[in-house]
Structure formats: structure tokens, C-alpha cells
Design a protein around this motif. Sequence first.
Motif, short mmCIF file in Angstrom:
data_model
loop_
_atom_site.label_atom_id
_atom_site.label_comp_id
_atom_site.label_asym_id
_atom_site.label_seq_id
_atom_site.Cartn_x
_atom_site.Cartn_y
_atom_site.Cartn_z
N GLY A 63 70.38 27.87 -61.06
CA GLY A 63 71.30 28.65 -60.17
C GLY A 63 71.69 28.06 -59.08
N VAL A 64 71.03 27.02 -58.68
CA VAL A 64 71.50 26.32 -57.26
C VAL A 64 72.78 25.49 -57.57
CG1 VAL A 64 69.31 26.31 -56.27
CG2 VAL A 64 70.09 24.34 -57.87
N ASP A 65 72.78 25.17 -58.93
CA ASP A 65 74.14 24.21 -59.23
C ASP A 65 75.31 25.22 -59.15
OD1 ASP A 65 73.31 21.33 -60.00
OD2 ASP A 65 71.71 22.66 -60.38
N VAL A 66 75.25 26.32 -59.02
CA VAL A 66 76.79 27.28 -58.75
C VAL A 66 77.21 26.83 -57.37
CG1 VAL A 66 77.52 29.49 -58.06
CG2 VAL A 66 75.70 29.19 -59.53
N VAL A 67 76.60 26.34 -56.63
CA VAL A 67 77.18 25.79 -55.12
C VAL A 67 78.05 24.65 -55.36
CG1 VAL A 67 76.62 24.95 -52.82
CG2 VAL A 67 75.17 26.68 -53.81
N PRO A 68 77.86 23.62 -55.99
CA PRO A 68 78.60 22.48 -56.27
C PRO A 68 79.78 22.79 -57.42
CG PRO A 68 76.53 21.87 -57.38
CD PRO A 68 76.28 23.22 -56.37
N LEU A 69 79.45 23.53 -58.06
CA LEU A 69 80.65 24.05 -59.14
C LEU A 69 81.63 24.92 -58.23
CD1 LEU A 69 81.38 23.93 -61.95
CD2 LEU A 69 80.36 26.20 -62.30
N ALA A 70 81.10 25.72 -57.45
CA ALA A 70 82.08 26.64 -56.48
C ALA A 70 82.91 25.58 -55.56
CB ALA A 70 81.21 27.52 -55.74
N ALA A 71 82.09 24.73 -54.95
CA ALA A 71 82.74 23.73 -54.12
C ALA A 71 83.90 23.01 -54.64
CB ALA A 71 81.80 22.75 -53.38
N ASN A 72 83.81 22.73 -56.13
CA ASN A 72 84.72 21.97 -56.82
C ASN A 72 86.07 22.90 -57.34
OD1 ASN A 72 85.13 19.16 -57.33
ND2 ASN A 72 84.35 19.31 -59.42
N GLY A 73 85.80 24.26 -56.86
CA GLY A 73 86.63 25.23 -57.39
C GLY A 73 86.49 25.80 -59.00
N TYR A 74 85.10 25.74 -59.22
CA TYR A 74 84.61 26.33 -60.64
C TYR A 74 85.30 25.48 -61.66
CZ TYR A 74 82.73 30.10 -57.78
OH TYR A 74 81.98 30.93 -56.98
N ALA A 75 85.10 24.11 -61.44
CA ALA A 75 85.63 23.32 -62.65
C ALA A 75 85.05 22.07 -62.38
CB ALA A 75 87.10 23.07 -62.38
N LEU A 76 84.96 21.17 -63.35
CA LEU A 76 84.25 20.02 -63.43
C LEU A 76 85.09 18.83 -62.59
CD1 LEU A 76 82.65 19.61 -67.02
CD2 LEU A 76 81.70 20.67 -64.88
N GLU A 77 86.26 18.90 -62.60
CA GLU A 77 87.17 18.28 -61.80
C GLU A 77 87.65 18.87 -60.56
OE1 GLU A 77 87.61 15.09 -62.37
OE2 GLU A 77 86.60 14.90 -64.46
N THR A 78 88.00 18.33 -59.44
CA THR A 78 87.99 19.00 -58.35
C THR A 78 89.47 19.41 -58.15
OG1 THR A 78 86.77 17.27 -56.96
CG2 THR A 78 88.38 18.42 -55.81
N GLN A 79 89.77 20.88 -57.85
CA GLN A 79 90.71 21.77 -58.10
C GLN A 79 91.39 21.75 -56.47
OE1 GLN A 79 91.71 23.24 -61.23
NE2 GLN A 79 90.30 21.60 -61.70
N ASP A 80 92.68 21.85 -56.52
CA ASP A 80 93.47 22.02 -55.37
C ASP A 80 92.91 23.30 -54.72
OD1 ASP A 80 95.14 19.71 -56.03
OD2 ASP A 80 96.69 21.05 -56.84
N ASP A 81 92.97 22.97 -53.27
CA ASP A 81 92.40 24.15 -52.60
C ASP A 81 90.86 24.74 -52.63
OD1 ASP A 81 94.98 24.50 -51.48
OD2 ASP A 81 95.68 25.86 -53.17
N SER A 82 90.18 23.75 -53.44
CA SER A 82 88.79 23.99 -53.19
C SER A 82 88.11 23.39 -52.18
CB SER A 82 88.19 23.31 -54.72
OG SER A 82 88.31 21.86 -54.57
N PRO A 83 86.75 23.82 -51.88
CA PRO A 83 86.34 23.12 -50.63
C PRO A 83 86.23 21.74 -50.74
CG PRO A 83 85.15 25.19 -51.38
CD PRO A 83 86.16 24.92 -52.36
N PHE A 84 85.63 21.05 -51.87
CA PHE A 84 85.73 19.62 -52.04
C PHE A 84 87.09 19.00 -51.50
CE2 PHE A 84 81.69 19.54 -54.89
CZ PHE A 84 80.94 19.05 -53.78
N ALA A 85 88.10 19.56 -52.18
CA ALA A 85 89.61 19.18 -51.85
C ALA A 85 89.86 19.28 -50.48
CB ALA A 85 90.52 19.71 -52.59
N ASP A 86 89.59 20.42 -49.81
CA ASP A 86 89.94 20.64 -48.39
C ASP A 86 89.26 19.47 -47.55
OD1 ASP A 86 91.42 22.62 -49.24
OD2 ASP A 86 90.11 24.14 -48.63
N ALA A 87 88.09 18.96 -48.08
CA ALA A 87 87.36 18.16 -47.41
C ALA A 87 87.77 16.77 -47.72
CB ALA A 87 85.78 17.91 -47.63
N GLY A 88 88.77 16.49 -48.66
CA GLY A 88 89.33 15.20 -48.96
C GLY A 88 88.40 14.31 -49.89
#
Length: 582
Positions: A63-88
Motif C-alpha cells: 500500500g505504501v507504493d501508492v505514493v510513488p505511483l501517484a507522484a508519477n501521475g498514476y503511471a509507470l512513466e512520468t506523466q505531464d503535470d505529475s508531481p515528479f514532472a513538476d519537480a523536473g
Amino acid sequence: MFATRPLTVLVNLLVAGTALVAGPAAAADDAKANNKPLADSLSPRVEACRSEDSLTVPLRTSGVDVVPLAANGYALETQDDSPFADAGLDVTLVPENDIARQVQDYLSCDMPIMRGTQGMINAVADLTENDERTRVVGLYQHGFSNGGDALVVRPGIDNPADLSGATLVTQAQGPHLSYMNRILADARKTLEDDGGTWQAPDIRYTEDLRGLGGDTPASAFLDDADIDAAFVIAPDARVLTSDGTTGTGAEGSVKGAQTLLSTRSANRVISEVYVVRADYLEANPDQVRRFVDTLFSTEESVREDVVKQIIDWGAVGQYLLDDAGATQAAEQMWGDVETAGLQGNIDWANPDKPRSWKSINDEIQSGLVRRNLMQSAYSLKLADLDYASLGDDLFDQRRASLPGFDSDKTTQVVEDLNESGDLDQKALIDFDIHFKPNQTAFPPAEYRQQFERVAELASTYGGAVISVEGHSDPLNYLRQKHDGASQSKLRSIRQATRNLSMNRAIAVRDAVMAFADDQGEAMDESQFVTLGHGISEPKTGMCGGDPCPPDTEAEWLSNMRVTFRMVNVEAEASSFTPANSW
């Protein structure tokens, strides 16, 4: 089919990710294990890491891995406007539960971060710590299992001490060996402290973890009446026990089976973490820092989004459970963990905290080395990150000392258990603190060892209630009765002993909390329930309706005690507020 595995099979199972973890005072016969270090079974290729624009990170089915998945825009590759994308950041998430495959990708630097329990990370330390480039650096604690794992038992196993000499089953390549060994270690100490003799349980292993078919702990428990207890995931526990009650024998349940305890009570045992290669961190410090910073902010957002019901549970099911339709199971998976968040990582990075990166590693390695599963102990590094500064813009309520229990409800539960005579059976661990006649103060210098044990147990079993039960010496009452005192006076003496024992229980609780505070460890007062038994439960036993008179000074002194019990009240779910709901 379910016999203890031979050496060659256990080697293969360890390669697949088994980590044997031992709690304090664990003995070598608490579990059976391979006597060959994991490094003797693998010879992976080692390559240097360089500066990289993208980052490849493993996902585990937790269940803790919901966090990185959400940070990536609920995808395995970084989605536009996701938290990871916003962090560059450009992050690729790779579902991978197999620690053997992870460590090989880690050593080749195809995937410079590993994701596992701290037990798994320590199990591969012989492979990672002999090269300065590949040394693991603790990076981020996701959190702990908090209800996702359970110990299901047949009738006759009423508390952990009853596991002495029992037959247990667990998955060899799963996360439950660490959980099992901590429970067995604490059960053994409790039994031996009470003067009992511990017999090593018969540990049987299965290949797989989940489900009631095939070679799994739940299937073994269902099919083999000789197995007394099984370590299983929560969904299987619910089936075996007729939805968490008592198994009826119908619809896949085992007649009379119950959940003895789960990680809802022992909720600081299975620690889920990220670690990074030393050379990758050195070459990519800003990228790694932004990665951790984004995890902190996303963890807080996910907790809020769960309350708002805007989590993409379909994506969680798809990537963590291989089933986009498993939305209910995905949501339950989140409910079965406790994310650490900002304050949890601040505490995790503090080596003086009971469940820190260092203290958990030390606990794990003591068992691995003793069982010859590690060649030697290692001092695993922790990233030189100022975790507090990373979360400057966060409002994390876990920085405050919020009560985790409803005190009125937990007090009522413990009092009801005491009235029914079931309090003993619900105790996971119990031990006494003795005092002298007329003693009202409990100085830390005199009780340091006992106070430290209370603090460590309170941290490890954070979902259990701690009952603090005062007892009084019955000698004055017995003398007065022998001398012909009236019933009114005797009742008054009994009430006075209850008041005195309650005051002592409160004094000991307050002394423990003050001691913990002096050590920089805040304890949750709502976790404690104080009881005053007076002379109703003397160590010398009862003779008719009165306490048996002590025959020796030692017996007389034995009645002057305060008993600590870690009480399993997880069936009363409304009495505990998990941190993920804050």
C-alpha cells in the motif's frame, strides 16, 4: 509437502528475497534457516554509476507504493503535470518484488535504487557492502505494515507464548519471517521470564504467499490440521477466520480459527524503504534530493486524496495487483499500511529512536549473522539529508503529539477483558516491575532497564494498548481478618489497596513517560490504560475468596508489583486511529 526445506532449496528461496529477522533476545532455534550466506549463491555483475537524467525505481506490491505511483501521475512513466514532472524528474517505475532480480539490476546500475523491507536490504548486504560504489545508503522510509499481515491460529493457541513447540507455516520468500521471528523472540522472553521453558516451534515453508490454493501458508493451514498457526496476508486471514471473527469451517474458513494478532498491533516490525547506491547518490545528489522531496509532498497529498475519494484505485490495482478491476483490494491495501511521512523519516534518521534505520538494522543483522545468513554485520549508511528542511512547506500533523487511541474506548475494552478473565489471553507480552514496601516514587536510575523495555515495546507494538496494572500486598488485610475485624473495615481495607495500587500504576506510567521524554522519545499517553487490582490478583494465589498468605519474605515482596501488558485490542478497530487517516 510442507516439511522444513532442505539446504539447497532454502538457498534458492533466499535468493528470491527471503530475509530472516530476529527481535531482541531471539534465540537461534526460534526459526530454522539456511546456514549459507546469500553472497555464496550469487555473483552479479558490478558496474559503475554515472550522472543520469532519468531515474529507474522499483515498485513493490504494498500500500505504501501508492505514493510513488501517484507522484508519477498514476503511471509507470512520468506523466505531464505529475508531481515528479513538476519537480523536473523523469522516473520509470518497474514493478518488482523479487529482491534477487533487484540486487542484480542494482549492482549493474540498471536500477540504482532498491525497494524492499529493511530485512531484504540487510539480506543482500554481503553483496552490496564490499564495494564502495555499491554500498547501500538509506534514503527514504515509506512506512510500516499496519494490518496487512496476520497470524492465524487454531483453537488452543490463545497468546504468543502458546507458540512454544507449535507447528507454524510461512512463505519462505515473503515478508513474514521478520514478523514471525520478532513475535517468537518476544513470546520466548515472556514465557521464560514467567519461569516457563521454551520449545522451538516446527517451522514449515511454502513457495508462494497469496491465496487459498497452491503452495501457500493459507492453503497449508486449511488442508493440514497439524499446522497450529500460519503467517498470512490480511485478505487470506479474513477468509480463514470467516471475515475476521471465528472460522466456521464453511466458505474456505477453518473451524475455530482466529487471528491471534496482526501488524495492526505489531505495527513497527515490517519497515518498507528505498535505498540508493553510494556512487549514484554522489553523482546525482540534486536529482535524488528532489525525488525524496517529492515523495514527502505526495505522501501528504495522497492521505488527503484518500479522504476526498479521488485516488485512481484502478491504476493502483493495475500496477500493484495486475488487475485494474481490483479497486476494493487496492483501497484495502492502502488501509493495511502506515506511511511514515515527514516526521516518521525524521525519527527514522535519528539513531537514538527505538525504530530508527540503525536500530532496525541492528535488530535484523543480529539474527542474520547468528544464523550465518550474513558473513558479518555492517554499518549501513544513511543519506546525509536534512529531512526536516525538505518538508518546510508541509503541514504534517504527525509533528504534533496526537492521541492514537480513544482513551474511553480502550479503557472500557481492557476493563471488560479483566472482568471476563480474558486479559491474560489477550496479552502479547507481559512483565512486572517490583517495588518496595511504602514506595511511591520510581526513579529512572533504578528502573532504567525496565523503562527502556516499555519504550521499545510501545514503539514496536504501536497498535497495542499497554495496560499498567498495580497490585498491593495483602498481608495487612489478612492480619486484620485474622484478628476479627468487621466486614465494614475489611471492605475499607480492600478499597484502600485498590486506590493504592491504582496510584502506583499511574506513578509508574508517568515515570515511564517522563523517562522517555528525557530520552527525546515522545510516548502516546492514550496508549496506556491504568488499572488498580488491589489484593485481588496476588502472586501467591487465592485461597477461597482471600489471598493466600505469603510463607516467605520473597512471596511477600512478589505481591508488590506493577504489571505491564501489551494488550491486543485490534478487534476493537474504532479504538485506534491509524496515522494514514490524519
